[in-house]
Design a protein around this motif. Structure first.
Motif, PDB file in Angstrom:
ATOM      1  N   SER A  13      50.559  -6.862  55.723  1.00  0.00           N
ATOM      2  CA  SER A  13      51.390  -6.448  56.850  1.00  0.00           C
ATOM      3  C   SER A  13      50.795  -5.228  57.530  1.00  0.00           C
ATOM      4  CB  SER A  13      52.805  -6.120  56.364  1.00  0.00           C
ATOM      5  OG  SER A  13      52.791  -4.884  55.694  1.00  0.00           O
ATOM      6  N   ILE A  14      51.156  -5.052  58.806  1.00  0.00           N
ATOM      7  CA  ILE A  14      50.846  -3.797  59.481  1.00  0.00           C
ATOM      8  C   ILE A  14      52.107  -3.317  60.195  1.00  0.00           C
ATOM      9  CG2 ILE A  14      48.369  -4.148  59.814  1.00  0.00           C
ATOM     10  CD1 ILE A  14      48.988  -4.908  62.702  1.00  0.00           C
ATOM     11  N   LYS A  15      52.139  -2.005  60.411  1.00  0.00           N
ATOM     12  CA  LYS A  15      53.298  -1.407  61.060  1.00  0.00           C
ATOM     13  C   LYS A  15      52.778  -0.332  61.987  1.00  0.00           C
ATOM     14  CE  LYS A  15      57.361   1.251  59.677  1.00  0.00           C
ATOM     15  NZ  LYS A  15      58.021   1.852  58.515  1.00  0.00           N
ATOM     16  N   TYR A  16      53.195  -0.362  63.239  1.00  0.00           N
ATOM     17  CA  TYR A  16      52.743   0.666  64.179  1.00  0.00           C
ATOM     18  C   TYR A  16      53.836   0.979  65.201  1.00  0.00           C
ATOM     19  CZ  TYR A  16      51.636  -3.477  66.980  1.00  0.00           C
ATOM     20  OH  TYR A  16      51.709  -4.664  67.655  1.00  0.00           O
ATOM     21  N   PRO A  17      53.792   2.173  65.796  1.00  0.00           N
ATOM     22  CA  PRO A  17      54.844   2.542  66.743  1.00  0.00           C
ATOM     23  C   PRO A  17      54.728   1.734  68.025  1.00  0.00           C
ATOM     24  CG  PRO A  17      53.207   4.276  66.591  1.00  0.00           C
ATOM     25  CD  PRO A  17      52.842   3.265  65.575  1.00  0.00           C
ATOM     26  N   SER A  18      55.871   1.509  68.663  1.00  0.00           N
ATOM     27  CA  SER A  18      55.854   0.675  69.865  1.00  0.00           C
ATOM     28  C   SER A  18      55.091   1.357  71.005  1.00  0.00           C
ATOM     29  CB  SER A  18      57.278   0.356  70.299  1.00  0.00           C
ATOM     30  OG  SER A  18      57.993   1.576  70.445  1.00  0.00           O
ATOM     31  N   ASN A  19      55.170   2.708  71.044  1.00  0.00           N
ATOM     32  CA  ASN A  19      54.358   3.394  72.059  1.00  0.00           C
ATOM     33  C   ASN A  19      52.989   3.736  71.460  1.00  0.00           C
ATOM     34  OD1 ASN A  19      55.513   5.178  70.287  1.00  0.00           O
ATOM     35  ND2 ASN A  19      55.647   6.835  71.781  1.00  0.00           N
ATOM     36  N   PHE A  20      52.225   2.709  71.251  1.00  0.00           N
ATOM     37  CA  PHE A  20      50.940   2.853  70.556  1.00  0.00           C
ATOM     38  C   PHE A  20      49.904   3.412  71.529  1.00  0.00           C
ATOM     39  CE2 PHE A  20      46.946   1.144  68.786  1.00  0.00           C
ATOM     40  CZ  PHE A  20      47.093   1.524  67.471  1.00  0.00           C
ATOM     41  N   ASN A  21      49.900   4.741  71.677  1.00  0.00           N
ATOM     42  CA  ASN A  21      48.887   5.356  72.539  1.00  0.00           C
ATOM     43  C   ASN A  21      48.753   6.832  72.189  1.00  0.00           C
ATOM     44  OD1 ASN A  21      51.049   6.738  73.721  1.00  0.00           O
ATOM     45  ND2 ASN A  21      51.361   5.061  75.171  1.00  0.00           N
ATOM     46  N   GLY A  22      47.754   7.483  72.727  1.00  0.00           N
ATOM     47  CA  GLY A  22      47.533   8.909  72.481  1.00  0.00           C
ATOM     48  C   GLY A  22      47.528   9.238  70.999  1.00  0.00           C
ATOM     49  N   PHE A  23      48.326  10.268  70.632  1.00  0.00           N
ATOM     50  CA  PHE A  23      48.370  10.668  69.226  1.00  0.00           C
ATOM     51  C   PHE A  23      49.216   9.729  68.383  1.00  0.00           C
ATOM     52  CE2 PHE A  23      47.356  14.790  71.258  1.00  0.00           C
ATOM     53  CZ  PHE A  23      46.137  14.971  70.640  1.00  0.00           C
ATOM     54  N   ASN A  24      49.813   8.736  69.037  1.00  0.00           N
ATOM     55  CA  ASN A  24      50.666   7.819  68.289  1.00  0.00           C
ATOM     56  C   ASN A  24      49.931   6.608  67.745  1.00  0.00           C
ATOM     57  OD1 ASN A  24      53.170   8.964  68.147  1.00  0.00           O
ATOM     58  ND2 ASN A  24      53.658   8.410  70.260  1.00  0.00           N
ATOM     59  N   LYS A  25      48.604   6.634  67.829  1.00  0.00           N
ATOM     60  CA  LYS A  25      47.851   5.487  67.331  1.00  0.00           C
ATOM     61  C   LYS A  25      47.782   5.535  65.812  1.00  0.00           C
ATOM     62  CE  LYS A  25      44.962   4.328  71.257  1.00  0.00           C
ATOM     63  NZ  LYS A  25      43.600   3.972  71.621  1.00  0.00           N
ATOM     64  N   ARG A  26      48.883   5.165  65.183  1.00  0.00           N
ATOM     65  CA  ARG A  26      48.950   5.205  63.726  1.00  0.00           C
ATOM     66  C   ARG A  26      49.348   3.830  63.214  1.00  0.00           C
ATOM     67  NH1 ARG A  26      49.597   9.726  61.058  1.00  0.00           N
ATOM     68  NH2 ARG A  26      49.134  11.620  62.222  1.00  0.00           N
ATOM     69  N   ILE A  27      48.648   3.347  62.216  1.00  0.00           N
ATOM     70  CA  ILE A  27      48.958   2.020  61.668  1.00  0.00           C
ATOM     71  C   ILE A  27      49.089   2.127  60.162  1.00  0.00           C
ATOM     72  CG2 ILE A  27      48.237  -0.392  61.564  1.00  0.00           C
ATOM     73  CD1 ILE A  27      46.359   0.141  63.892  1.00  0.00           C
ATOM     74  N   GLU A  28      50.141   1.522  59.637  1.00  0.00           N
ATOM     75  CA  GLU A  28      50.261   1.435  58.183  1.00  0.00           C
ATOM     76  C   GLU A  28      49.858   0.032  57.752  1.00  0.00           C
ATOM     77  OE1 GLU A  28      53.928   2.585  56.084  1.00  0.00           O
ATOM     78  OE2 GLU A  28      54.104   4.064  57.711  1.00  0.00           O
ATOM     79  N   VAL A  29      49.080  -0.068  56.715  1.00  0.00           N
ATOM     80  CA  VAL A  29      48.583  -1.382  56.278  1.00  0.00           C
ATOM     81  C   VAL A  29      48.964  -1.625  54.828  1.00  0.00           C
ATOM     82  CG1 VAL A  29      46.554  -2.844  56.062  1.00  0.00           C
ATOM     83  CG2 VAL A  29      46.565  -0.994  57.714  1.00  0.00           C
ATOM     84  N   THR A  30      49.380  -2.854  54.525  1.00  0.00           N
ATOM     85  CA  THR A  30      49.426  -3.273  53.125  1.00  0.00           C
ATOM     86  C   THR A  30      48.630  -4.565  53.042  1.00  0.00           C
ATOM     87  OG1 THR A  30      51.372  -4.640  53.361  1.00  0.00           O
ATOM     88  CG2 THR A  30      51.743  -2.330  52.808  1.00  0.00           C
ATOM     89  N   GLY A  31      48.082  -4.859  51.877  1.00  0.00           N
ATOM     90  CA  GLY A  31      47.294  -6.078  51.709  1.00  0.00           C
ATOM     91  C   GLY A  31      45.919  -5.944  52.352  1.00  0.00           C
ATOM     92  N   GLU A  32      45.453  -7.022  52.984  1.00  0.00           N
ATOM     93  CA  GLU A  32      44.095  -7.027  53.513  1.00  0.00           C
ATOM     94  C   GLU A  32      44.103  -7.228  55.027  1.00  0.00           C
ATOM     95  OE1 GLU A  32      41.420  -9.786  51.603  1.00  0.00           O
ATOM     96  OE2 GLU A  32      39.721  -8.559  52.245  1.00  0.00           O
ATOM     97  N   ALA A  33      43.338  -6.398  55.724  1.00  0.00           N
ATOM     98  CA  ALA A  33      43.277  -6.523  57.172  1.00  0.00           C
ATOM     99  C   ALA A  33      41.894  -6.148  57.667  1.00  0.00           C
ATOM    100  CB  ALA A  33      44.328  -5.633  57.829  1.00  0.00           C
ATOM    101  N   TYR A  34      41.500  -6.770  58.780  1.00  0.00           N
ATOM    102  CA  TYR A  34      40.218  -6.436  59.396  1.00  0.00           C
ATOM    103  C   TYR A  34      40.512  -5.858  60.768  1.00  0.00           C
ATOM    104  CZ  TYR A  34      35.445  -6.994  61.086  1.00  0.00           C
ATOM    105  OH  TYR A  34      34.192  -6.767  61.594  1.00  0.00           O
ATOM    106  N   PHE A  35      39.978  -4.672  61.036  1.00  0.00           N
ATOM    107  CA  PHE A  35      40.216  -4.028  62.317  1.00  0.00           C
ATOM    108  C   PHE A  35      38.923  -3.999  63.119  1.00  0.00           C
ATOM    109  CE2 PHE A  35      43.420  -2.337  59.553  1.00  0.00           C
ATOM    110  CZ  PHE A  35      44.547  -2.271  60.359  1.00  0.00           C
ATOM    111  N   ASP A  36      39.010  -4.422  64.369  1.00  0.00           N
ATOM    112  CA  ASP A  36      37.874  -4.213  65.266  1.00  0.00           C
ATOM    113  C   ASP A  36      38.345  -3.227  66.321  1.00  0.00           C
ATOM    114  OD1 ASP A  36      35.762  -4.204  66.915  1.00  0.00           O
ATOM    115  OD2 ASP A  36      35.500  -6.384  66.987  1.00  0.00           O
ATOM    116  N   LEU A  37      38.029  -1.943  66.110  1.00  0.00           N
ATOM    117  CA  LEU A  37      38.557  -0.898  66.994  1.00  0.00           C
ATOM    118  C   LEU A  37      37.451  -0.329  67.872  1.00  0.00           C
ATOM    119  CD1 LEU A  37      40.802   0.932  64.384  1.00  0.00           C
ATOM    120  CD2 LEU A  37      41.460  -0.861  65.961  1.00  0.00           C
ATOM    121  N   ARG A  38      36.537  -1.213  68.291  1.00  0.00           N
ATOM    122  CA  ARG A  38      35.412  -0.689  69.058  1.00  0.00           C
ATOM    123  C   ARG A  38      35.767  -0.497  70.532  1.00  0.00           C
ATOM    124  NH1 ARG A  38      30.786  -4.528  67.145  1.00  0.00           N
ATOM    125  NH2 ARG A  38      32.575  -5.818  66.693  1.00  0.00           N
ATOM    126  N   ASN A  39      36.948  -1.033  70.892  1.00  0.00           N
ATOM    127  CA  ASN A  39      37.395  -0.937  72.279  1.00  0.00           C
ATOM    128  C   ASN A  39      38.332   0.262  72.409  1.00  0.00           C
ATOM    129  OD1 ASN A  39      38.028  -1.527  74.859  1.00  0.00           O
ATOM    130  ND2 ASN A  39      39.361  -3.245  74.379  1.00  0.00           N
TER     131      ASN A  39
END
Lengths: 182, 321
Positions: B136-162
């Motif tokens: 699972s992942i959990k992130y704030p609805s206003n996902f921008n600026g200093f609010n770019k926070r994600i909580e992860v459980t299990g396995e996830a692959y992130f491509d954050l090059r953009n």
């Protein structure tokens, strides 16, 4: 003197422990600094500053291993970093009278000591420090190794170099030394 | 001149304390040389040093310490004045920012992937995330600026090059991962409280309460963070560890034992391997193929017995033929 206990007490800001440590080490460290710096005043300054730093850092300090080693290495580094170090070396020991004396002169201890002193000054830094600790402070090789954080093998090699160089520089005395066996 | 060898020997004896005193039958030549050195050593002891008085030194040191404390106090006072102004300013700015943030509501979006399913999705900022099953992942609805926070459980692959201005902060099992531009895989096992991170592109920094400072993990590295062992970083990892996302499984002279554990993990089955066959090497490549096909290939090549019972597959064989 239990050095670990002393350090623990210093960590807890016990001034009397600090004074005890100071009295115990001060003159030895001063002589050691003097060998490097050749200036009484600077040597004392360097050692005092080392103790001041030790007290300032007492809470964050962690002395791994040997306290002697910590103090001697600190004083050595501080001495070598001292601004006055370079100029003193140049002024005091530019003299090159070492080899000028004729060989046949009778042995005069005062003159010999003076020459020995000059010869010692001409040794490389590391060599001289180790020679001093061994033959003037009377430490064993293992103690020196601990004090300076070097391997015993290095100490032995440096001592060998020191002896060979001293002998070379005091070559004009070979007849004096030989007398007993001729 | 005598050669240096003899000198070396003699000096060695001198400095090791093995002096020739009372040694009557020494080699006279050696004795001569020895005597020269000994005179030098003995005379060295006569070199005098200035007297250093510890008591006087202590008084001077006390004075230095006092002076230092005094300076510190002056400095502290000036520092406190400046600090008070800065803290006040920051506090007011924080209040204003919080007011603004409250307006855009503080809700979280939580996404959970069921067992046996996978998910590929886009974050509000356009970056891609793949989620493995039971993750699972959990992130704030206003996902921008200093609010770019994600909580992860299990396995996830992130491509954050953009990612343009603000770094994304990812929290997994008490580990905090800071990323400006990277593609990486996080697998966290909350029961064993260990987290494995594979960085495929770019670099990230990790920190957790056990590691004092942030640690940088570079492209191609694999980092394992566990409570019992704060951080282990190794260069390189097997592409099969990313098979859940790419569907690609590659075996290149891989021992069957390793093949079995890779398949067990990927297909979520229990494959046991018995006998000498476990050391036989297997090479093949698969893309989105089911487990049966791969087992068939193994059967064809090595001819072991493959028995399936109670959700367990047992491969048994004595040699590689």
């Amino acid at each position: 003197m239990d050095k670990h206990l002393l350090i623990e007490r210093i960590k807890q800001s016990d001034k009397s422990a600090f004074n005890e440590l100071f009295i115990h080490y001060y003159s030895r460290l001063c002589r050691f600094a003097y060998v490097i710096l050749h200036c009484e005043h600077t040597a004392e300054e360097v050692v005092q500053d080392t103790f001041v730093k030790l007290w300032e850092k007492r809470k964050s300090i962690s002395i791994l291993g040997n306290l002697d080693s910590y103090l001697f290495v600190s004083v050595r580094n501080a001495s070598l970093n001292s601004v006055k170090y370079a100029s003193n070396r140049k002024n005091n020991f530019a003299s090159d009278e070492l080899m000028k004396e004729p060989e046949s002169e009778p042995f005069n201890q005062e003159v010999f000591l003076k020459r020995l002193h000059i010869a010692l000054e001409k040794l490389p830094e590391q060599c001289r420090i180790i020679y001093f600790l061994k033959n003037m402070e009377g430490l064993t090789q293992d103690e020196i190794a601990q004090y300076l954080n070097l391997s015993p093998k290095t100490i032995e090699n440096q001592l060998k170099i020191a002896m060979l160089k001293l002998r070379e520089m005091l070559y004009q005395y070979k007849h004096t030394f030989y007398n007993g066996y001729e | 001149m005598k050669n240096n060898n003899i000198y070396n020997k003699i000096i060695g004896r001198l400095i090791s304390g093995d002096l020739p005193e009372g040694e009557e039958n020494g080699n006279p030549e050696e004795m001569e040389v020895m005597d020269q050195y000994q005179t030098i050593i003995e005379q060295s002891k006569n070199i005098t040093f200035p007297e250093f008085s510890a008591e006087k030194g202590l008084i001077k040191t006390e004075y230095k310490l006092q002076k230092l404390n005094h300076n510190n106090k002056d400095f502290k006072l000036a520092f406190l004045k400046i600090a008070a102004v800065i803290v006040l300013g920051v506090f007011i700015a924080y209040l204003i920012l919080q007011q603004l943030a409250d307006r855009s509501s503080n809700q979280f979006i939580e996404i959970y992937v069921k067992k046996g399913e996978k998910l590929n999705m886009k974050l509000p900022d356009g970056n891609a995330v793949w989620l493995n099953s039971c993750s699972s992942i959990k992130y704030p609805s206003n996902f921008n600026g200093f609010n770019k926070r994600i909580e992860v459980t299990g396995e996830a692959y992130f491509d954050l090059r953009n990612n343009t201005n603000y770094p994304v902060v990812i929290c997994a099992n008490n580990n905090i991962i800071n990323c400006s531009s990277a593609a990486f895989n996080i697998k966290s096992d909350s029961s064993a409280s260990n987290t494995v991170i594979l960085v495929e592109k770019g670099w990230i920094t990790v920190s957790n309460p056990e590691i004092v400072k942030d640690y940088e993990i570079k492209e191609g590295e694999k980092a394992t963070l566990a409570t019992y062992f704060p951080l282990a970083v190794e260069p390189g990892y097997s592409q099969n560890e990313l098979a859940w996302r790419t569907g690609k499984i590659i075996f290149d002279n891989t021992p069957l034992q390793t093949v079995a554990s890779t398949l067990s993990e990927y297909y979520d089955v229990n494959i046991q391997i018995e006998g000498e066959i476990r050391y036989c090497q297997f090479s093949s490549q698969y893309v989105n193929i089911d487990c049966k096909t791969i087992l068939n290939d193994i059967q064809l090549q090595f001819k072991p017995s493959i028995i399936e019972k109670n959700n367990q597959i047992v491969i048994k064989g004595a040699d590689c033929n």
